[in-house]
Structures are given as structure tokens and as C-alpha cells.
Write a protein that holds these residues in place. Structure first.
Motif, short mmCIF file in Angstrom:
data_model
loop_
_atom_site.label_atom_id
_atom_site.label_comp_id
_atom_site.label_asym_id
_atom_site.label_seq_id
_atom_site.Cartn_x
_atom_site.Cartn_y
_atom_site.Cartn_z
N LEU A 28 0.63 51.89 35.56
CA LEU A 28 0.24 50.49 35.56
C LEU A 28 1.04 49.66 34.57
O LEU A 28 1.36 48.51 34.83
CB LEU A 28 -1.26 50.36 35.25
N GLU A 29 1.30 50.23 33.41
CA GLU A 29 1.96 49.48 32.34
C GLU A 29 3.48 49.53 32.46
O GLU A 29 4.15 48.60 32.04
CB GLU A 29 1.58 50.06 30.97
N GLY A 30 4.01 50.64 32.99
CA GLY A 30 5.44 50.86 32.90
C GLY A 30 5.76 51.19 31.44
O GLY A 30 4.86 51.27 30.61
N VAL A 31 7.01 51.40 31.14
CA VAL A 31 7.40 51.72 29.77
C VAL A 31 8.61 50.89 29.39
O VAL A 31 9.52 50.68 30.19
CB VAL A 31 7.68 53.23 29.58
N ARG A 32 8.56 50.38 28.17
CA ARG A 32 9.70 49.66 27.60
C ARG A 32 9.86 50.18 26.18
O ARG A 32 8.93 50.08 25.38
CB ARG A 32 9.47 48.16 27.64
N TYR A 33 11.01 50.73 25.90
CA TYR A 33 11.25 51.39 24.62
C TYR A 33 11.61 50.42 23.51
O TYR A 33 11.58 50.78 22.34
CB TYR A 33 12.33 52.47 24.78
N ALA A 34 11.94 49.18 23.86
CA ALA A 34 12.22 48.15 22.87
C ALA A 34 11.06 47.15 22.86
O ALA A 34 10.54 46.79 23.92
CB ALA A 34 13.52 47.44 23.20
N THR A 98 -8.69 52.41 31.72
CA THR A 98 -7.44 51.67 31.94
C THR A 98 -7.69 50.16 31.92
O THR A 98 -6.88 49.40 31.40
CB THR A 98 -6.75 52.08 33.26
N PHE A 99 -8.83 49.75 32.47
CA PHE A 99 -9.21 48.33 32.45
C PHE A 99 -9.40 47.85 31.02
O PHE A 99 -8.82 46.83 30.62
CB PHE A 99 -10.50 48.14 33.27
N SER A 100 -10.17 48.58 30.23
CA SER A 100 -10.44 48.15 28.86
C SER A 100 -9.17 48.21 28.01
O SER A 100 -8.99 47.39 27.11
CB SER A 100 -11.58 48.95 28.23
N TYR A 101 -8.29 49.15 28.31
CA TYR A 101 -7.00 49.23 27.61
C TYR A 101 -6.21 47.95 27.83
O TYR A 101 -5.52 47.48 26.93
CB TYR A 101 -6.22 50.44 28.12
N ASN A 102 -6.37 47.35 28.98
CA ASN A 102 -5.66 46.12 29.31
C ASN A 102 -6.34 44.87 28.77
O ASN A 102 -5.67 43.98 28.26
CB ASN A 102 -5.49 46.03 30.83
N TRP A 132 -10.40 40.13 37.29
CA TRP A 132 -9.67 40.05 36.03
C TRP A 132 -8.17 40.01 36.27
O TRP A 132 -7.44 40.93 35.93
CB TRP A 132 -10.06 41.23 35.15
N THR A 133 -7.70 38.92 36.85
CA THR A 133 -6.29 38.80 37.23
C THR A 133 -5.59 37.62 36.54
O THR A 133 -4.51 37.24 36.95
CB THR A 133 -6.16 38.66 38.75
N GLY A 142 1.08 40.84 39.00
CA GLY A 142 1.04 42.15 38.35
C GLY A 142 -0.37 42.58 38.01
O GLY A 142 -0.73 43.76 38.16
N LEU A 143 -1.19 41.64 37.54
CA LEU A 143 -2.59 41.96 37.24
C LEU A 143 -3.38 42.19 38.52
O LEU A 143 -4.28 43.04 38.56
CB LEU A 143 -3.24 40.86 36.39
N MET A 144 -3.05 41.47 39.56
CA MET A 144 -3.73 41.68 40.85
C MET A 144 -3.42 43.10 41.35
O MET A 144 -4.32 43.80 41.82
CB MET A 144 -3.28 40.62 41.86
N ASN A 145 -2.17 43.51 41.25
CA ASN A 145 -1.79 44.86 41.67
C ASN A 145 -2.48 45.92 40.81
O ASN A 145 -2.96 46.93 41.32
CB ASN A 145 -0.26 45.04 41.59
N ARG A 146 -2.52 45.68 39.51
CA ARG A 146 -3.16 46.61 38.59
C ARG A 146 -4.64 46.77 38.93
O ARG A 146 -5.15 47.88 39.00
CB ARG A 146 -3.00 46.10 37.15
N ARG A 147 -5.32 45.66 39.14
CA ARG A 147 -6.76 45.73 39.45
C ARG A 147 -7.01 46.42 40.78
O ARG A 147 -8.03 47.10 40.94
CB ARG A 147 -7.38 44.34 39.44
N GLU A 148 -6.10 46.28 41.72
CA GLU A 148 -6.26 46.97 43.00
C GLU A 148 -6.20 48.48 42.79
O GLU A 148 -6.99 49.23 43.37
CB GLU A 148 -5.19 46.51 43.99
#
Length: 161
Positions: A28-34, A98-102, A132-133, A142-148
Motif C-alpha cells: 500500500l505504501e510503496g518504498v522510498r529510500y530517500a 494498516t488503516f490506523s498506520y495511515n 477515508w479517502t 491513491g487513498l481510494m485504492n488503498r481503502r479498497e
């Protein structure tokens, strides 16, 4: 939900909610190292890690990011365990982690969806995730996709049984 995540979750049948969440969050989050600023203007790195410990300009390693994620998910899993007062399955709990993490622990604890869940209205609680979008005053795809995805996970046992 991506076919890869679905396959992984099927392989984790019987796993704890925390284990399930630790697989779902990276998807859901993906990763970004920077470090970067998220859509709400919060300094963020790795799998959505926020906090004063982020070093601007640092390039984080995959190992550092996984360690942060595992540490970061602990308080959210504990908050879900404390807040949910009815028997909920591990998939429902994973979706709530995962919801509360967001959205944050306080927002989760005061949400209508938690009230619905604790009243035994599981379908309404899962459906409530989809509301919660919004971030920064606007609705985000992106939030709509995550909530789905969270909705699907919340309903997982009933869907795959």
C-alpha cells in the motif's frame, strides 16, 4: 488488490494480524529510500515512516526500512488489540492495523468504523474504510485504492471461505 498480494495473503492463512499487516503495508505504501514530503506535507521515508528521527538527505537501506516498518507497526497492532472489543478475525485486524498506520491511532480510535465493528456490524465497519479517502482537503485516488484493498482484506475470510 494485486494478484501477487492476494497470493501472498492466501499463503499466510493462519498468520497473525501483525504478520499480515507487515505484508500489506509495503504494497500500500510503496518504498522510498530517500526522505520526501507526503501528500499532507509530512516528512516521510521508507514504507511511510514519519518522525523526528528521519535524516534529510540520507539514503536509507532496504534493511533499515524493514526494521523501521516492523518497529512502526507495533503500536498500531497494540492499539487495534485494545480498541476492538468484539471477536474479530486476523484479516479484519490486519486491515485495521494498516488503516490506523495511515490515519493515526487517535483517528482510528475515534472513527465510526471502529464503533460499527464493536457493535458487531462487521460489514458496515469494513465499508466505513472507504470513507477515508481525503488528505490535505482533497480526495486522492491513491487513498481510494488503498481503502479498497483494506476493504477486501477486512472482508477476506468471508470472501475466500
Amino acid at each position: 488488490m494485486s494478484p501477487g498480494l492476494k497470493k501472498t495473503l492466501l499463503g499466510l492463512s493462519g498468520a497473525s494480524a501483525l504478520t499480515l499487516a507487515s505484508v500489506i503495508v509495503p504494497e500500500l505504501e510503496g518504498v522510498r529510500y530517500a526522505p520526501y514530503y507526503d501528500i499532507a506535507g509530512v516528512l516521510t521515508v521508507c514504507y511511510g515512516h514519519t518522525g523526528k528521527d528521519i535524516v534529510r538527505g540520507k539514503q536509507y537501506t532496504p534493511e533499515e526500512c524493514l526494521a523501521m516498518l516492523n518497529k512502526d507497526l507495533q503500536p498500531f497492532a497494540q492499539a487495534v488489540e485494545r480498541a476492538v472489543t468484539v471477536p474479530a478475525d486476523e484479516y479484519q485486524k490486519a486491515a485495521l492495523i494498516t488503516f490506523s498506520y495511515n490515519v493515526g491511532i487517535s483517528a482510528f480510535q475515534h472513527s465510526a468504523l471502529l464503533h460499527e465493528l464493536n457493535a458487531g456490524r462487521f460489514e458496515q465497519a469494513c465499508e466505513g474504510l472507504k470513507k477515508w479517502t481525503w488528505a490535505g482537503g482533497k480526495q486522492w485516488k491513491g487513498l481510494m485504492n488503498r481503502r479498497e484493498v483494506e476493504y477486501e482484506v477486512c472482508r477476506w475470510k468471508r470472501n475466500v471461505s
